[in-house]
Structure formats: structure tokens, C-alpha cells
Write a protein that holds these residues in place. Structure first.
Motif, PDB file in Angstrom:
ATOM      1  N   MET A  46     -15.414 -29.006  18.970  1.00 51.63           N
ATOM      2  CA  MET A  46     -14.636 -28.233  19.938  1.00 51.63           C
ATOM      3  C   MET A  46     -13.911 -29.163  20.919  1.00 51.63           C
ATOM      4  SD  MET A  46     -14.898 -24.883  19.515  1.00 51.63           S
ATOM      5  CE  MET A  46     -14.541 -24.218  21.114  1.00 51.63           C
ATOM      6  N   CYS A  49     -11.325 -31.671  18.307  1.00 56.59           N
ATOM      7  CA  CYS A  49     -10.494 -31.114  17.232  1.00 56.59           C
ATOM      8  C   CYS A  49      -9.785 -29.824  17.609  1.00 56.59           C
ATOM      9  CB  CYS A  49     -11.343 -30.882  15.986  1.00 56.59           C
ATOM     10  SG  CYS A  49     -12.037 -32.401  15.322  1.00 56.59           S
ATOM     11  N   THR A  50      -9.978 -29.366  18.818  1.00 55.52           N
ATOM     12  CA  THR A  50      -9.277 -28.166  19.263  1.00 55.52           C
ATOM     13  C   THR A  50      -8.706 -28.420  20.653  1.00 55.52           C
ATOM     14  OG1 THR A  50     -11.193 -27.165  20.346  1.00 55.52           O
ATOM     15  CG2 THR A  50     -10.911 -26.677  18.009  1.00 55.52           C
TER      16      THR A  50
END
Length: 80
Positions: A46, A49-50
Motif C-alpha cells: 500500500m 505501489c499505490t
């Protein structure tokens, strides 16, 4: 020819206390380490990568940890 009719093993009367304790310890270790791995990987994914960021990863990882503790804790012997 050797006589193999005498054996120290008496089928069905073996004390398996040590094997049972070892199985329980390994099972518990795998269970809790899997939860820790799932929560930490969720946090890292989280975060990196986001676009949600580290705070969202911390919140989701915390939710996974709390739910995992609730569902993975030991049940009384009578519960199935």
C-alpha cells in the motif's frame, strides 16, 4: 535366521505427548508468522505501489492484524 517376532513397539500404546507438543508449537508459529507476513506485506504494498501512501498502508495492515488475531486465536476445546 534371526527371530523378529519380539518387538519393543506395542501398536496403539505409544506415548505421543512430545510429537503432539511439537506439532502444536509449529502450527502456532506458522499461523502467527503468516499473519505478520500478510500484514507487513500489505503495509509495504500500500505504501510503495499505490498512491494511497504509508498511512493508508498502516490502517489496512492494522485492520488485517486485528481481524487475524480475532480469527486465529485459540478456541476452547469444545468449540469446532
Amino acid at each position: 535366521m534371526a527371530d523378529h517376532s519380539h518387538s519393543d513397539h506395542d501398536r496403539g500404546h505409544m506415548d505421543i505427548q512430545e510429537q503432539s507438543a511439537t506439532y502444536s508449537a509449529v502450527y502456532g508459529m506458522i499461523k502467527w508468522c503468516s499473519l505478520a507476513l500478510a500484514a507487513s506485506l500489505t503495509f509495504v504494498v500500500m505504501w510503495f505501489c499505490t498512491p494511497a501512501g504509508p498511512f493508508a498502508g498502516l490502517v489496512v495492515g492494522g485492520i488485517i492484524t486485528v481481524l487475524g488475531i480475532i480469527f486465529l486465536r485459540s478456541k476452547p476445546d469444545g468449540a469446532h
